[in-house]
Write an enzyme that holds these catalytic residues in place. Sequence first.
Site, mmCIF file in Angstrom:
data_model
loop_
_atom_site.group_PDB
_atom_site.id
_atom_site.type_symbol
_atom_site.label_atom_id
_atom_site.label_comp_id
_atom_site.label_asym_id
_atom_site.label_seq_id
_atom_site.Cartn_x
_atom_site.Cartn_y
_atom_site.Cartn_z
ATOM 1 N N LYS B 78 4.092 10.290 -9.213
ATOM 2 C CA LYS B 78 4.699 9.027 -8.800
ATOM 3 C C LYS B 78 5.372 8.383 -10.005
ATOM 4 C CE LYS B 78 3.482 4.774 -6.260
ATOM 5 N NZ LYS B 78 2.375 3.932 -5.742
ATOM 6 N N SER B 158 3.239 2.497 -0.881
ATOM 7 C CA SER B 158 4.359 2.682 -1.792
ATOM 8 C C SER B 158 4.507 4.122 -2.295
ATOM 9 C CB SER B 158 4.177 1.768 -2.998
ATOM 10 O OG SER B 158 3.033 2.136 -3.740
ATOM 11 N N SER B 182 -1.510 2.027 -0.681
ATOM 12 C CA SER B 182 -0.303 2.771 -1.063
ATOM 13 C C SER B 182 -0.469 4.282 -1.213
ATOM 14 C CB SER B 182 0.268 2.205 -2.361
ATOM 15 O OG SER B 182 0.945 1.001 -2.082
#
Lengths: 99, 489, 484
Positions: B78, B158, B182
Amino acid sequence: MSLDKATVARIATLARIKVADADLDRMAGELQTIMSWIEQLNEVDTKGVEPMTSAVEVTLPQREDVVNDGGYADRILANAREPVMQGEGGFFTVPKVVE
Amino acid sequence: MAALTDLTIAEAREGLRKKSFSAKELARAHVAAIEKARSLNAFITETPERALADAEASDARLAKGEARPLEGIPLAIKDLFCTNGILTTAASHILDGFKPPYESTVTANLWNAGAVLLGKTNLDEFAMGSSNMTSYYGPVKNPWRRPGDNRPLVPGGSSGGSAAAVAARVAMGATGTDTGGSIRQPAGFCGIVGLKPTYGRCSRWGIVAFASSLDQAGPMTRSVRDAAIMLRAMAGHDPKDSTSVPRPVPDYEKALTGEVRGLKFGIPKEYRIDGMAPEIEKLWQQGIAWMKTAGAEPVEISLPHTKYALPAYYIIAPAEASSNLARYDGVRFGLRVPGNSLDEMYENTRAEGFGAEVRRRVLIGTYVLSAGYYDAYYLKAQRVRALIARDFTEAYKKCDVILTPTAPSGAFAIGEKADDPIAMYLNDVFTVTVNLSGLPGISVPAGLTDDGLPLGLQLIGRAFDEETLFRAAGVLESAAKFTAKPPGV
Amino acid sequence: MLIEGKTGTWEMVIGLEVHAQVISEAKLFSGAPTAFGAEPNTQVSYVDAAFPGMLPVINRKCVEQAVRTGLGINGRINEVSVFDRKNYFYADLPAGYQISQYTRPIVSNGKLTIELEDGSTKDIGITRLHMEQDAGKSLHDQHATKTYVDLNRAGVALMEIVSEPDIRSPEEAGAYLRKLRSILRYLGTCDGNMEEGSMRCDANVSVRKQGSREFGTRCEIKNVNSVRFVMQAIEYEARRQVELIEDGGTVVQETRLFDSGRGVTRSMRSKEHAHDYRYFPDPDLLPLVLDPNWVSEIRVSMPELPDAKKTRFMRDFKLSAKDAGILVAEKENAAFFEEVAKGRKDPKLAANWVVGELFGMLNREGKDIQQSPVSAKSLAGLLDLIENNTISGRIAKDVFALMVETGKDAATIVEEKGLKQVTDTGAIEAAVDKVIAENAAKVSDYRSGKQAIFGWFVGQVMKATQGKANPALVNELLKKKLAG
Ligand SMILES: [Mg+2]
Ligand SMILES: [Zn+2]
């Protein structure tokens, strides 16, 4: 408690985020919607409840007083905008501040 | 044998040790897959050269019989994790061109375990979102589609880029971060496994901070075992993070016994929220049945303050974020938009550098901390947070794990809910309580919606009891036999 | 000190906020060095520069120094204290917040006793001592349109020590600062150097009519960099406020800067736009919990502090409060004195010499005690010669001058110059007889009652012996012989 234009302007200044006057009303509306949704917290009786600031129960760890970092101004300045690179001084720069 | 990109991490580990294929072949297969899947916009930065170099080093170790736990396993990271010398953006314009001169502890742990870096995945800007629509680099598309409907769907957020990459078989696993759901919500939306460890289990050092008291890194994989393998490598005490907990990291794979007889799993009645799709309720009941068949014992529990978790979260997280994001000021890194004074430069830079949702949350956070409102909002929220944590403490007197749906719905179309922040926030209604109380939670793909989209079930464990969580998740996984794949994969 | 105004007598109310830079190797929350005067941004870690993902870890030594100081100012050490974020934007504050302690400081309720010119003492309350990070440095004079920023100092540990508004005059303010600095130096927790900025003082000043109970509106005078300037700034500011009020104006609460050149304070507009610091507990740090055993270990390792030393000097050495006060102000001076005085039958003599001759000499030479050309050992040597009557006090002053000049010890100088005092009665008696024989007229005056000229005879004898005769013997013999 209502979030009016003036309040939005004030917090935008505190947060250093430019908000055009034209957008203040819309912003105030958006934020007010969220804040009034948040108001439901007032239904909860929290008398005598300690605020929870962390999810971990350990106490604050402490480091020894040893110098083991720093000494790399070049890397500190490498990502900077308009820096005075090392050799010419090695500074970050910002628009002149008058005091 | 299945395509290399279809293997789980555990299978690939086998194949590499058996020399059925090389780390380089494995890396090449994934690099190629990433190129083919560019339309998903799952990556902000691809690092093919690095991937092949890492793989070469892994092959050398494998040859010497010195393989480490993740030797040669290609992973996506990420883009919230700082990676040494590699662009790190948090999907924000304000971090334009930022190349950290340091490596986050979690990613450093992964590289030390032999993992191979494929690239940095897309996310909601500063991890603020549940749809991946707030990224400066554009939305990520969910590899799943409704049959006979080509409208692109959100991957959740997210950690949407990571979820999409793993679901689309372009990465064997990925790191995510979970502040309010997330990791688990996008895992649910994309039909993969996503785990948020206990707060303090993984170091936050080198991860761009959103809300420091809630942020926690975790693995996103295609199997529960893979999650166990990845977490073991990611986790561990870090003296550089004062909130990281000095506890030994167990071998989580050993917990996957398939044995849950006598295990008590709690069913929180407050999680039956109005407006929840019947298919979610149906899946939940199915999950309960699976656990019972395996010999576990359902217990009705109550988490009375569940309803207040989201509003409390939307005070605490923005408050911390408003302060954490103050460092993005155009001076030491990232974007600078000129101004005639220091304050003008700040205001221009932050107005242009932050997207709408980030600006909104920074303003809310500033507001709830500002003079006269601190007690009414911030302190109130922290007190409610304490009650939410207390709910779980009470519940765990009656049960060992808790079973809930991961999200109140499956994936929705890109653009849907965009204009209604609160509707968007409701995505996290089942996941956010776990962050507020610091507990571990895992989402396991368990079924499909009526229109063929993946749905996840969430298990919540006691603090630092990821082992029980894995054990129960393993059982759920084998009962659910989730084999569906996104179209075209 | 009171101010006589047109409308009556005014009293000043002063509170001082001192920022003391903690003596430690590394910074409060990072491993970067604290040493003074390095190249710009070379003593900066990614934590100090607030890079993304960087986290603070507290330095145990800084905590110990704060506890030590807390004990030194008679404060209560709080077993649990909390670090908060103070949020504001400024060029030298990289994170956009300063880690400080707001609601729960590490030390509260201290006090400190000051001595005043008239010999009286007064207790000044200390509200709190808390730990916080120092900021970086902005340089405004390096470029026409830019301010340069150096973060070397960013993150160095500070102790903010906040007094109660108990101070009533510039003199008291000066005494408070000197006393605090003296304690910090005794403890080794801060070097107390105001010129280099390792000790900084903000003064909150307001005025009120004598006898009034409520406080007037205060102004905060920022960063005044010497004790003398703090005293000047306070006096100027108080008089300014009195005039303002008496001319029908009102004092506005504001931050003011002291212009040491012109000796005036002026409004600091740039700091005026209203602050809202949005304090909240730093989620990157947990509450700081002190182990009571560790605190008591620090307590027992505390050095003797100025007040205790002063009392001991007065008791053991029979010194006046004034001399003792002067001697203990700097611990190096006190140590020097003790070495000279120890085991001496007349420690008062040692005090007179250290306070008088030695300090006088050091002042003239512009040296401090560590650079003294006369060591404690050799000064003790000189005093020995006085005490065993080898030389008189008057000769000793000349010897001391030679010691400063040549660095030789007293005995050597006395030998070389033959300054040994004459104590052999025969020699002195001869001199006495000679003076009496040569001055028959004066002798008869004396014997007929003009006792006053006795001193003149002593002078003559001393002259005849180049001052080396033992004065006591001279007196004794003269008395006897003049009595006839
Ligand atoms: Mg202050
Ligand atoms: Zn301060």
